[in-house]
Design a protein around this motif. Structure first.
Motif, short mmCIF file in Angstrom:
data_model
loop_
_atom_site.label_atom_id
_atom_site.label_comp_id
_atom_site.label_asym_id
_atom_site.label_seq_id
_atom_site.Cartn_x
_atom_site.Cartn_y
_atom_site.Cartn_z
N LEU A 102 0.81 -1.22 0.00
CA LEU A 102 0.00 0.00 0.00
C LEU A 102 0.85 1.27 0.00
CD1 LEU A 102 -2.66 -1.06 2.66
CD2 LEU A 102 -2.84 -1.18 0.18
N ALA A 103 2.03 1.17 0.55
CA ALA A 103 2.91 2.34 0.62
C ALA A 103 4.34 1.86 0.79
CB ALA A 103 2.51 3.26 1.77
N ARG A 104 5.25 2.79 0.59
CA ARG A 104 6.67 2.52 0.74
C ARG A 104 7.29 3.67 1.52
NH1 ARG A 104 11.36 2.84 -3.00
NH2 ARG A 104 12.68 1.02 -2.70
N VAL A 107 10.88 0.44 3.92
CA VAL A 107 9.91 -0.42 4.60
C VAL A 107 8.64 -0.46 3.76
CG1 VAL A 107 8.51 -0.76 6.67
CG2 VAL A 107 10.85 0.15 6.87
N ALA A 108 8.16 -1.65 3.46
CA ALA A 108 6.92 -1.81 2.70
C ALA A 108 5.74 -1.88 3.67
CB ALA A 108 6.97 -3.06 1.85
N VAL A 109 4.68 -1.14 3.36
CA VAL A 109 3.47 -1.12 4.18
C VAL A 109 2.41 -1.96 3.47
CG1 VAL A 109 1.68 0.33 5.20
CG2 VAL A 109 4.04 1.18 5.05
N ASN A 110 1.95 -3.01 4.14
CA ASN A 110 0.96 -3.91 3.56
C ASN A 110 -0.42 -3.75 4.17
OD1 ASN A 110 2.93 -5.17 1.88
ND2 ASN A 110 3.64 -6.37 3.63
N CYS A 148 6.32 12.59 -2.67
CA CYS A 148 6.31 11.95 -1.36
C CYS A 148 5.93 12.92 -0.26
CB CYS A 148 7.70 11.36 -1.05
SG CYS A 148 8.26 10.11 -2.21
N VAL A 149 5.47 12.36 0.86
CA VAL A 149 5.26 13.11 2.10
C VAL A 149 6.51 12.94 2.95
CG1 VAL A 149 3.89 13.30 4.21
CG2 VAL A 149 2.77 12.83 2.02
N GLU A 150 7.05 14.04 3.45
CA GLU A 150 8.27 13.98 4.26
C GLU A 150 7.92 14.30 5.71
OE1 GLU A 150 12.31 15.36 2.87
OE2 GLU A 150 11.95 16.86 4.43
N ILE A 151 8.28 13.38 6.59
CA ILE A 151 8.04 13.55 8.03
C ILE A 151 9.39 13.42 8.73
CG2 ILE A 151 6.87 12.64 10.07
CD1 ILE A 151 4.70 11.56 8.27
N THR A 173 2.54 6.52 -1.28
CA THR A 173 1.46 5.54 -1.29
C THR A 173 1.04 5.25 -2.73
OG1 THR A 173 -0.36 7.14 -1.21
CG2 THR A 173 0.68 6.54 0.88
N LEU A 174 0.12 4.31 -2.87
CA LEU A 174 -0.40 3.96 -4.19
C LEU A 174 -1.15 5.12 -4.83
CD1 LEU A 174 -1.76 0.35 -3.58
CD2 LEU A 174 0.21 1.00 -4.97
N PHE A 175 -1.66 6.04 -4.00
CA PHE A 175 -2.52 7.10 -4.51
C PHE A 175 -1.78 8.42 -4.70
CE2 PHE A 175 -4.91 4.13 -1.86
CZ PHE A 175 -5.80 3.63 -2.79
#
Length: 330
Positions: free
Chosen positions: A4-6, A19-22, A90-93, A104-106
């Motif tokens: 879903l995200a990386r 890290v892969a988000v499933n 990307c979103v940077e935090i 994310t996928l979106f």
């Protein structure tokens, strides 16, 4: 369920991993029962949680932390809730000294960047070519500055050996810094940068002198140091970008501040010495007269203008000295 995200995790601008988000939500912190475990002493045990949605965007919940987080440059304290609509890139935090870049996928992908043709050439070839050109330019300058040919031939071995060693020593220092920050050495890229900036600085200096002579714009030669200093600041920025590629915004700010402060201090010192912002009263480089675009000024007109300018400068200097001495005006 697919990815879903990386998340790219970067600590101190190096040692990055992905890290892969499933599944959502995920929790991030130092505790081992988090979905993403960070080894950063400035991160709380349970620092933040992330929730992704197919319609609204990314939701960030700041948990029990004293340092808070920075989301795309905006600071948020603990217990804050941030809603981030899906955007391009990307979103940077930033939490503690760790940077997370989440895609994310979106998230709309950035357009593919054009790869410059020079990037297809091996860095050794580019660096070697620019190094050879820089050595050739050094030899040309030495030949023009030498009044006797015997002196030129006597200094030739020193130039042929010393100039490459100078550039390679400079590049070696930056390559060691790259290695200290867990980056590739980039030795020949550092060589190419140093030699390229040297060649560009000489080209800009020649161009400004030529245009100043051609159009009688002596101010171009008087201020030719400003763009050369800018080139040197850009060189330092590019070196540092290879050392810490994830901190280019901060590095650009630092180098820009270094350039502005350096120019300001130099101009202030020059004005304190001569009451002028430059150390040149007129253009000192001569080219063939046929290359001059403006018509020459007659001797009488030149003498009158020079006399008027010198008298005005003399009166201004006397007035300034009188005020500094606390006496009456002349």
């Amino acid at each position: 369920m697919g990815t879903l995200a990386r998340i790219e995790v970067s600590y101190h601008a190096h040692n990055s991993y992905f890290v892969a988000v499933n599944q959502w939500p995920i929790r991030i912190g130092r505790s081992l029962d988090n979905d993403v475990v960070l080894d950063d002493p400035h991160v709380a045990a349970y620092h933040l949680s992330l929730v992704g949605s197919t319609s609204e965007g990314l939701s960030v919940q700041v948990l029990e932390t004293v340092n808070g987080i920075c989301v795309n440059g905006c600071y948020h304290e603990r217990q804050a809730h941030v809603e981030l609509p899906y955007q391009r890139g990307c979103v940077e935090i930033v939490l503690g000294r760790t940077t997370l870049r989440i895609r994310t996928l979106f998230n709309a992908l950035e357009p593919e960047l054009h790869l410059h043709t020079l990037h297809h050439i091996h860095p050794v070839k580019v660096g070697g070519l620019l190094l050879a050109l820089a050595v050739g330019m050094h030899l040309g300058e030495q030949y023009l500055d030498t009044t006797e040919s015997s002196n030129f031939w006597r200094k030739l071995p020193e130039t042929l050996l010393g100039t490459p060693l100078l550039y390679m020593g400079w590049a070696g220092v930056w390559a060691l810094l790259c290695r200290l920050f867990a980056q590739p050495l980039h030795f020949w890229r550092h060589v190419a940068l140093a030699c390229g900036v040297y060649l560009a600085a000489n080209g800009i200096d020649f161009l400004l002198r030529f245009i100043g002579f051609s159009f009688s714009w002596g101010v171009l030669e008087a201020w030719n140091r400003i763009p050369i200093w800018m080139l040197f600041s850009w060189l330092i920025f590019k070196h540092l970008s290879l050392v810490a590629p994830a901190r280019q915004r901060i590095l650009m700010f630092m180098c820009s501040a270094f350039y502005l402060v350096g120019v300001g201090v130099s101009l202030q010192q020059q004005y304190a010495k001569t009451y002028r912002l430059t150390d040149k009263l007129y253009a000192s480089t001569l080219f063939p007269a046929s290359l001059q675009s403006v018509k020459p000024v007659s001797l009488d007109v030149f003498s009158k203008e020079l006399k008027s300018e010198l008298l005005s400068k003399l009166e201004a200097d006397l007035q300034r000295k009188s005020i500094d001495a606390g006496g009456d005006d002349f």
